[in-house]
Structure formats: structure tokens, C-alpha cells
Motif scaffolding. Structure first.
Motif, PDB file in Angstrom:
ATOM      1  N   ILE A  97       0.609  -0.813   0.236  1.00  0.00           N
ATOM      2  CA  ILE A  97       0.220   0.285  -0.055  1.00  0.00           C
ATOM      3  C   ILE A  97       0.851   1.129  -0.218  1.00  0.00           C
ATOM      4  O   ILE A  97       1.849   1.280   0.821  1.00  0.00           O
ATOM      5  N   ALA A  98       0.505   2.035  -0.588  1.00  0.00           N
ATOM      6  CA  ALA A  98       1.303   3.610  -0.753  1.00  0.00           C
ATOM      7  C   ALA A  98       0.664   4.149   0.355  1.00  0.00           C
ATOM      8  O   ALA A  98      -0.299   4.244   0.408  1.00  0.00           O
ATOM      9  N   SER A  99       2.083   4.983   0.258  1.00  0.00           N
ATOM     10  CA  SER A  99       2.120   6.007   1.884  1.00  0.00           C
ATOM     11  C   SER A  99       1.884   7.100   0.901  1.00  0.00           C
ATOM     12  O   SER A  99       1.256   7.916   1.494  1.00  0.00           O
ATOM     13  N   ALA A 100       2.737   7.969   0.439  1.00  0.00           N
ATOM     14  CA  ALA A 100       2.537   9.080  -0.074  1.00  0.00           C
ATOM     15  C   ALA A 100       4.086   9.168  -1.069  1.00  0.00           C
ATOM     16  O   ALA A 100       4.296   7.972  -1.657  1.00  0.00           O
ATOM     17  N   ILE A 101       3.789   9.479  -2.020  1.00  0.00           N
ATOM     18  CA  ILE A 101       4.676   9.887  -3.220  1.00  0.00           C
ATOM     19  C   ILE A 101       5.654  11.129  -3.213  1.00  0.00           C
ATOM     20  O   ILE A 101       5.304  12.556  -2.732  1.00  0.00           O
ATOM     21  N   TRP A 102       7.112  10.710  -3.352  1.00  0.00           N
ATOM     22  CA  TRP A 102       7.478  12.000  -3.057  1.00  0.00           C
ATOM     23  C   TRP A 102       7.849  13.477  -3.815  1.00  0.00           C
ATOM     24  O   TRP A 102       7.238  12.947  -5.106  1.00  0.00           O
ATOM     25  N   PRO A 103       8.057  14.366  -3.407  1.00  0.00           N
ATOM     26  CA  PRO A 103       8.235  16.177  -4.250  1.00  0.00           C
ATOM     27  C   PRO A 103       8.668  15.483  -4.965  1.00  0.00           C
ATOM     28  O   PRO A 103       9.795  15.087  -5.245  1.00  0.00           O
ATOM     29  N   HIS A 104       8.597  16.066  -7.092  1.00  0.00           N
ATOM     30  CA  HIS A 104       8.979  16.370  -7.914  1.00  0.00           C
ATOM     31  C   HIS A 104       8.501  16.720  -8.777  1.00  0.00           C
ATOM     32  O   HIS A 104       8.074  17.524  -8.919  1.00  0.00           O
ATOM     33  N   GLY A 105       9.525  17.341  -9.764  1.00  0.00           N
ATOM     34  CA  GLY A 105       9.989  18.129 -10.644  1.00  0.00           C
ATOM     35  C   GLY A 105      10.783  17.842 -12.313  1.00  0.00           C
ATOM     36  O   GLY A 105      11.103  17.041 -11.446  1.00  0.00           O
ATOM     37  N   ARG A 106      10.465  18.659 -13.038  1.00  0.00           N
ATOM     38  CA  ARG A 106      11.668  19.046 -14.613  1.00  0.00           C
ATOM     39  C   ARG A 106      11.730  19.801 -14.141  1.00  0.00           C
ATOM     40  O   ARG A 106      11.208  20.763 -14.671  1.00  0.00           O
ATOM     41  N   TRP A 107      12.987  20.246 -15.013  1.00  0.00           N
ATOM     42  CA  TRP A 107      13.002  21.102 -14.805  1.00  0.00           C
ATOM     43  C   TRP A 107      14.343  21.421 -16.235  1.00  0.00           C
ATOM     44  O   TRP A 107      15.325  20.721 -16.617  1.00  0.00           O
ATOM     45  N   ARG A 108      14.404  22.349 -17.746  1.00  0.00           N
ATOM     46  CA  ARG A 108      15.036  22.805 -18.427  1.00  0.00           C
ATOM     47  C   ARG A 108      15.971  23.589 -18.150  1.00  0.00           C
ATOM     48  O   ARG A 108      15.972  24.296 -18.081  1.00  0.00           O
ATOM     49  N   PHE A 109      17.455  22.449 -18.704  1.00  0.00           N
ATOM     50  CA  PHE A 109      18.406  23.752 -18.711  1.00  0.00           C
ATOM     51  C   PHE A 109      19.401  23.776 -19.766  1.00  0.00           C
ATOM     52  O   PHE A 109      19.519  22.976 -20.607  1.00  0.00           O
TER      53      PHE A 109
END
Length: 402
Positions: free
Chosen positions: A197-209
Motif C-alpha cells: 500500500i502506498a503511503s506517499a509520493i515524493w515531491p518531484h519535478g522537471r527542469w529544463r537547462f
């Protein structure tokens, strides 16, 4: 069902899947979903954002239990990420009917569109539009690698791009959303459990360089005279690995575009996309800040200009505690602690995470013996998949059965 779905969108050379939003392969998958719904006599509908729904009971009654996932893929993705949740949902309904379960709440199976973001660069477009996290105007500005806009792609596929947008009425009908997914990691394999069972989803993102230098001849330009953005980019890739290791996080440059992209030409532009995820916001901020600072330093060293743009971001998602605890109660059979289902976090984003701000959501994971995902090598054993179906059926019976 698995045999019918397996060949759709599969590339003959790589063996991976290229089921991108609003393409012929996507249309085949959507046709498969509709066929499964009609085969079972379900009420089938497509919402304003192109998400597919198959209903048991009155779709407008409210307090519905919704299960499902997505059918699209990353480039050369595996067979299980997304489709396992959809196939398992239909199979769980078959199991519940075989048990003779009667429902006290409406039940729906959903296929959310464009979850992976492989074509237009933004993940979970279907659920983001529905939840109001992506506006029609923002969606209309999305383009693929060939310059085709999302509206044009939708029109070509036979859908109305002017109808897309937040769908509060639909969300108000949902009492709980439970998404089953193959685990994208080895926690269950290491613990010896088939389902978690899932507890949480980590914070995440996408950045363009965007590293901008000066195009020049690769054979006649002295090294000291070059403004080569590839050097700055390469050093930034190594910096991302270093910063992630220090923070106990993950960071990946997995996509790159180069101009003019010639073997004998020094690049004028190197554009790389960073994906970073961490267990908490502080760690994620430390990674991204560290990578940006290093990238700017490398750019100055090589006479290169740098722009960094955050293209998407999802904060930490704590799944609804009451629903999560109810799943644990249903599956754990509280009388025997040895049967308790493990609760674990994940670094992968999902439609359940997007919807969590509007409706109670939860997730089930099915064991992945290798931990490999987003690859043709992605795998889950048949007996583990069956265990996932039975767990999902138990959950639906506990939430919506008499």
C-alpha cells in the motif's frame, strides 16, 4: 485481456511500447478499453478531457469507488506501467461478479489519458485538466517534438480540444479512487511481499537547462577559442549525480536536444531536462539548488549562457490517511499481524497523486522482482499479478460491497 493488449503500440525492434497520446497506438488502446467495457455491459463514456470511464451502477449517483490507471507509455516503455492497473481493474470486477458481490455504491474503471507525458512533455495531462491543475490555455500551448500542438493532435484523433478543462462535477461524484500499479522499485521484492500500500509520493519535478554557446567547426576551432555548451552540460550531469547522492535523493538527465546536432560541429545549444525526486521538500530543494549553482559556474567557465526553466512540479502527496488505513484493515485482516500488508513510499508520480487534492485516493503496488520500470525489461510474475487482482477485488468489496 493481457494477450489482446500486449501487441498494441509495441515497437518491433526495441520490444518496448510507444503508446503516445493521441496517436494511432493510443487509439488502439482506447478501443481496447471501450471493448472491454461493452463486453461487460458497463456504461461507457469519455469525459471532456478524453479520459475513458466504464461504470457499474448510476454514474450520477455520487460517492463512487473508482479504480484504474492509464494505458499510454514512455518511449520504449514496459508492458506493466499503467496497463497492469487497468487490466487488473477489469479482472477485479470479473472476480467480484464471480463472488456474487452486490454493490452499495457506483463503481467505475478509468483510463486517464496522457499520464506519462511522453509526447507533450507534461505528465498526467488528463488528470491535471480534470482536477484544475492545468488550464485549457496552458494545455493549448503544449507542443510535441514535431511542433504539433495538443489541440491539433486531439482534433486529428477526433476529440474536441475546446471542451477540455476542470471537471468539478465529475470529481464530486467520486468518493474514493484506488489505483493499482506495478511497483517501480524493489521494496516488495526485498520484503518478500506480493502487494503493498502506498503511503506517499515524493515531491518531484522537471527542469529544463538551456546551455547556449557558439557553433563552430569541430576540426579548425582551437580548444581555447571554443564556447562549447556540451562541456557545461556534461559537467552538470555529473553534478546532478553528486548532489542527489549527498541528499539521499535521485536526479536524472534523461533527455537531451542538441543544435545543430552535427558530428563535425561544435554545438550552439545543448538543452537537457533534469528529473529530480526526494523523500521531502527540503532535500529536493537542496538537490535542484546545488545542480543549478554548479551549472551556472560551469557555464561561466566555458563562456556559455544558461537559462533554467521549471517545467513541472508536484509537491509531496500524502495519500488520504483514512482511506489508506481502511485498505490496510481490509487487506491486513487485523486478526493476524503476519498478514499485514506493507506500507511504502514511492518516487514515481501517478494520477492518484494528482487527484489527491480533490478526492480521497490510495494506491496498491504489485511486486516487481527486478525493480526495472520504464523499460521493455519491466516485469511482474503472473501469480503476483493475480494476487494484485484479488487484493483490488477485496478492497472494492470492502468499500462498495454489501
Amino acid at each position: 485481456m493481457w494477450r489482446e493488449l500486449r501487441p498494441l503500440g509495441r515497437h518491433p525492434d526495441s520490444g518496448g511500447y510507444r503508446r503516445f497520446a493521441w496517436t494511432p497506438a493510443d487509439a488502439e488502446c482506447r478501443g481496447w478499453f471501450e471493448g472491454q467495457a461493452r463486453l461487460r455491459g458497463l456504461v461507457y463514456e469519455v469525459d471532456r478531457n478524453g479520459n475513458q470511464w466504464a461504470w457499474v451502477g448510476d454514474p450520477g449517483a455520487g460517492d463512487a469507488v473508482v479504480i484504474g490507471s492509464h494505458l499510454d507509455s514512455v518511449p520504449d516503455g514496459g508492458a506493466f506501467d499503467g496497463p497492469l492497473g487497468v487490466v487488473s481493474s477489469f479482472a477485479a470486477l470479473d472476480e467480484l461478479r464471480a463472488r456474487g458481490v452486490e454493490f452499495t455504491r457506483p463503481l467505475a474503471i478509468v483510463n486517464f489519458g496522457d499520464e506519462e507525458g511522453a509526447r507533450f512533455g507534461l505528465a498526467c495531462v488528463g488528470s491535471r485538466l480534470t482536477a484544475g491543475q492545468l488550464t485549457k490555455e496552458q494545455a493549448h500551448r503544449l507542443t510535441d517534438g514535431d511542433g504539433i500542438t495538443l489541440p491539433r493532435a486531439m482534433e486529428t484523433a477526433g476529440y474536441d480540444p475546446d471542451a477540455i478543462g476542470v471537471d468539478s462535477d465529475r470529481l464530486d461524484r467520486i468518493g474514493a479512487f484506488v489505483e493499482l500499479h506495478v511497483e517501480q522499485g524493489r521494496a516488495l521484492d526485498l520484503s518478500g511481499d506480493r502487494v503493498g500500500i502506498a503511503s506517499a509520493i515524493w515531491p518531484h519535478g522537471r527542469w529544463r537547462f538551456d546551455f547556449r554557446g557558439e557553433a563552430n567547426h569541430a576540426g579548425t576551432t582551437r580548444l581555447v577559442d571554443r564556447r562549447d555548451p556540451m562541456l557545461s552540460y556534461a559537467e552538470t550531469v555529473l553534478a546532478a549525480r553528486r548532489e542527489a547522492r549527498l541528499a539521499g535523493a535521485v536526479a536524472t538527465f534523461g533527455k537531451i536536444a542538441v543544435e545543430p546536432n552535427g558530428v563535425n560541429a561544435i554545438p550552439s545549444l545543448v538543452r537537457g531536462w533534469l528529473d529530480s525526486r526526494a523523500a521531502d521538500q527540503e532535500s529536493l530543494d537542496a538537490v535542484v539548488t546545488g545542480v543549478e549553482q554548479a551549472a551556472h559556474a560551469y557555464a561561466r567557465e566555458h563562456g556559455v549562457e544558461l537559462d533554467v526553466v521549471r517545467e513541472s512540479f508536484t509537491p509531496v502527496v500524502e495519500f488520504d490517511h483514512a482511506l489508506r488505513d481502511e485498505l490496510a484493515r481490509i487487506l491486513g485482516k487485523e486478526k493476524d499481524p503476519a498478514l499485514a500488508v506493507p506500507v511504502l513510499g514511492t518516487g514515481a508520480g501517478h494520477d492518484a497523486g494528482i487527484l489527491s487534492g480533490r478526492v480521497p485516493t490510495a494506491m496498491l503496488f504489485v511486486r516487481n522482482p527486478t525493480g526495472v520500470s520504464h523499460s521493455p525489461a519491466e516485469f511482474a510474475a503472473e501469480d503476483d499479478c493475480v494476487a494484485g487482482v484479488r487484493a483490488l477485488a477485496d478492497v472494492v468489496e470492502g468499500l462498495a460491497g454489501k
